[in-house]
Design a protein around this motif. Structure first.
Motif, mmCIF file in Angstrom:
data_model
loop_
_atom_site.group_PDB
_atom_site.id
_atom_site.type_symbol
_atom_site.label_atom_id
_atom_site.label_comp_id
_atom_site.label_asym_id
_atom_site.label_seq_id
_atom_site.Cartn_x
_atom_site.Cartn_y
_atom_site.Cartn_z
ATOM 1 N N ASN A 165 -0.641 -63.645 -11.992
ATOM 2 C CA ASN A 165 -1.411 -64.147 -13.133
ATOM 3 C C ASN A 165 -2.581 -64.966 -12.612
ATOM 4 O OD1 ASN A 165 0.383 -63.056 -15.086
ATOM 5 N ND2 ASN A 165 1.764 -64.782 -14.765
ATOM 6 N N ILE A 166 -3.782 -64.521 -12.941
ATOM 7 C CA ILE A 166 -5.007 -65.104 -12.392
ATOM 8 C C ILE A 166 -5.839 -65.678 -13.530
ATOM 9 C CG2 ILE A 166 -7.108 -64.631 -11.062
ATOM 10 C CD1 ILE A 166 -5.514 -62.138 -9.947
ATOM 11 N N TYR A 167 -6.110 -66.965 -13.455
ATOM 12 C CA TYR A 167 -6.894 -67.649 -14.489
ATOM 13 C C TYR A 167 -8.316 -67.862 -14.007
ATOM 14 C CZ TYR A 167 -8.550 -71.580 -17.401
ATOM 15 O OH TYR A 167 -9.282 -72.404 -18.221
ATOM 16 N N ILE A 168 -9.275 -67.453 -14.818
ATOM 17 C CA ILE A 168 -10.689 -67.668 -14.556
ATOM 18 C C ILE A 168 -11.202 -68.572 -15.666
ATOM 19 C CG2 ILE A 168 -12.950 -66.565 -14.344
ATOM 20 C CD1 ILE A 168 -11.266 -63.996 -13.506
ATOM 21 N N SER A 169 -11.597 -69.783 -15.327
ATOM 22 C CA SER A 169 -11.852 -70.789 -16.362
ATOM 23 C C SER A 169 -13.139 -70.557 -17.129
ATOM 24 C CB SER A 169 -11.878 -72.191 -15.740
ATOM 25 O OG SER A 169 -13.080 -72.423 -15.026
ATOM 26 N N GLY A 170 -14.152 -69.948 -16.482
ATOM 27 C CA GLY A 170 -15.466 -69.981 -17.094
ATOM 28 C C GLY A 170 -15.924 -71.429 -17.202
ATOM 29 N N ASP A 171 -16.879 -71.707 -18.084
ATOM 30 C CA ASP A 171 -17.408 -73.063 -18.254
ATOM 31 C C ASP A 171 -16.583 -73.798 -19.305
ATOM 32 O OD1 ASP A 171 -19.359 -72.563 -16.432
ATOM 33 O OD2 ASP A 171 -21.029 -72.650 -17.835
ATOM 34 N N THR A 172 -15.742 -74.689 -18.851
ATOM 35 C CA THR A 172 -14.850 -75.354 -19.797
ATOM 36 C C THR A 172 -14.648 -76.808 -19.426
ATOM 37 O OG1 THR A 172 -12.797 -75.077 -21.043
ATOM 38 C CG2 THR A 172 -12.639 -74.881 -18.651
ATOM 39 N N ASP A 174 -11.523 -79.986 -19.836
ATOM 40 C CA ASP A 174 -10.070 -80.078 -19.658
ATOM 41 C C ASP A 174 -9.414 -79.904 -21.032
ATOM 42 O OD1 ASP A 174 -7.505 -80.718 -18.901
ATOM 43 O OD2 ASP A 174 -7.884 -82.867 -18.703
ATOM 44 N N ILE A 175 -9.450 -78.671 -21.511
ATOM 45 C CA ILE A 175 -9.042 -78.375 -22.890
ATOM 46 C C ILE A 175 -7.528 -78.130 -22.986
ATOM 47 C CG2 ILE A 175 -11.312 -77.483 -23.534
ATOM 48 C CD1 ILE A 175 -10.215 -74.653 -23.087
ATOM 49 N N PRO A 176 -6.944 -78.303 -24.159
ATOM 50 C CA PRO A 176 -5.502 -78.058 -24.307
ATOM 51 C C PRO A 176 -5.098 -76.639 -23.924
ATOM 52 C CG PRO A 176 -6.345 -79.234 -26.219
ATOM 53 C CD PRO A 176 -7.542 -78.855 -25.394
ATOM 54 N N LYS A 182 0.823 -71.243 -18.535
ATOM 55 C CA LYS A 182 2.107 -71.187 -17.830
ATOM 56 C C LYS A 182 2.074 -70.084 -16.770
ATOM 57 C CE LYS A 182 3.929 -74.130 -20.806
ATOM 58 N NZ LYS A 182 4.175 -75.536 -20.426
ATOM 59 N N ASN A 183 2.788 -70.332 -15.682
ATOM 60 C CA ASN A 183 3.035 -69.303 -14.657
ATOM 61 C C ASN A 183 1.748 -68.711 -14.084
ATOM 62 O OD1 ASN A 183 5.889 -69.511 -15.117
ATOM 63 N ND2 ASN A 183 5.616 -68.247 -16.952
ATOM 64 N N VAL A 206 -5.780 -79.368 -13.730
ATOM 65 C CA VAL A 206 -5.006 -78.515 -12.828
ATOM 66 C C VAL A 206 -3.584 -79.045 -12.677
ATOM 67 C CG1 VAL A 206 -4.790 -77.830 -10.396
ATOM 68 C CG2 VAL A 206 -6.975 -77.547 -11.580
ATOM 69 N N LEU A 207 -3.435 -80.342 -12.571
ATOM 70 C CA LEU A 207 -2.094 -80.922 -12.437
ATOM 71 C C LEU A 207 -1.257 -80.729 -13.696
ATOM 72 C CD1 LEU A 207 -2.993 -84.160 -10.463
ATOM 73 C CD2 LEU A 207 -1.572 -82.255 -9.647
ATOM 74 N N ALA A 208 -1.905 -80.488 -14.825
ATOM 75 C CA ALA A 208 -1.163 -80.242 -16.059
ATOM 76 C C ALA A 208 -0.549 -78.849 -16.078
ATOM 77 C CB ALA A 208 -2.086 -80.425 -17.269
ATOM 78 N N PHE A 209 -1.288 -77.824 -15.574
ATOM 79 C CA PHE A 209 -0.718 -76.468 -15.657
ATOM 80 C C PHE A 209 -0.222 -75.931 -14.315
ATOM 81 C CE2 PHE A 209 -5.200 -75.397 -14.860
ATOM 82 C CZ PHE A 209 -5.161 -74.239 -14.100
ATOM 83 N N LYS A 210 -0.492 -76.647 -13.236
ATOM 84 C CA LYS A 210 0.128 -76.420 -11.930
ATOM 85 C C LYS A 210 0.088 -74.958 -11.455
ATOM 86 C CE LYS A 210 3.232 -80.412 -12.120
ATOM 87 N NZ LYS A 210 2.529 -81.154 -11.052
ATOM 88 N N PRO A 211 -1.073 -74.421 -11.209
ATOM 89 C CA PRO A 211 -1.133 -73.095 -10.585
ATOM 90 C C PRO A 211 -0.614 -73.175 -9.152
ATOM 91 C CG PRO A 211 -3.299 -74.114 -10.538
ATOM 92 C CD PRO A 211 -2.409 -75.037 -11.341
#
Length: 250
Positions: A165-172, A174-176, A182-183, A206-211
């Motif tokens: 599972n790969i997350y690409i944030s784009g321009d954001t 620290d949103i909910p 997860k995962n 990052v520490l909230a969703f812990k990749p």
């Protein structure tokens, strides 16, 4: 003679571009290897099972010298460091699926084959080339109609490639929606003021969703060593990968 000289100059530029590019990373995935190739700023290429996914391609065709043509292009937003119509026109998009939010679709070059467009709004899901794709909101905080990035216009993405599972944030910010992910195995997280987050805020997100792995990208002018220190002070198990996304700046 002029044709030869022009060809030589183009070849030298291409070789210089290739030499300046960061070394690719390789991850084991189900069914093969996932290659992660940083290009510049917010631009990267993911390759898996012979398929190339270009994310926010910029820099013209020369930026992708030595890489295979895109099988998929993923665009996050309308700003020029994510959406560059000239680059899209320059690279070989003959066989590429193009995944975009509506705002980007509205600005694509007239030459774009619209039959290859996959338009997603925040929360939409699709599967293309056996890759699951979910569009994730990306926006500034506090929310405002005059913000540089308003909720609903652009997309971050979660791609599932070879079980990763790969997350690409784009321009954001620290949103909910980012904090609640997860995962996530691999994340690309932005940080640069005044457009997105500062380093400390990005680290908290990052520490909230812990990749498992995080690449700071889109970080021009920011101290990514501080980002790494803050993340690893909170969780030493997160692999913070610092790569040179701005080689020309040296």
């Amino acid at each position: 003679m002029k044709t030869f000289a022009l060809s030589l100059v183009c070849s030298l530029i291409a070789l210089f571009t290739y030499a300046q590019r960061p070394v690719a990373d390789h991850e084991k995935a189900k069914g093969g290897e996932l290659t992660i190739q940083p290009i510049t700023h917010a631009t990267l290429v993911l390759s898996y099972q012979g398929k190339n996914i270009y994310v926010d391609p910029t820099g013209g065709a020369a930026a992708f010298t030595g890489l295979g043509a895109p099988d998929m292009i993923i665009l996050t937003d309308i700003h020029g460091d994510h959406f560059d119509a000239k680059t899209i026109d320059a690279i070989n998009t003959n066989h590429a699926v193009i995944v975009v939010p509506q705002a980007v679709a509205d600005k694509l070059p007239a030459t774009t084959d619209k039959s290859k467009l996959v338009i997603l709004k925040n929360g939409d899901k699709t599967t293309q080339l056996a890759i699951a794709i979910e569009a994730i909101p990306m926006y500034n905080l506090p929310e405002s109609a005059t913000a540089m990035h308003t909720k609903g216009r652009g997309n971050g993405y979660v791609l599932t490639i070879g079980g990763k599972n790969i997350y690409i944030s784009g321009d954001t910010a620290d949103i909910p929606e980012m904090r609640n992910l997860k995962n996530i195995d691999i994340a690309f997280v932005c940080m640069n003021l005044p457009y997105t987050m500062d380093v400390a805020t990005a680290a908290k997100g990052v520490l909230a969703f812990k990749p498992k792995v995080v690449y700071p990208y889109h970080y021009r002018g920011q101290d990514v060593n501080q980002f790494k220190a803050l993340v690893n002070a909170g969780d030493a198990n997160i692999d913070v990968r610092l790569r040179e996304w701005y080689p020309a700046a040296k």
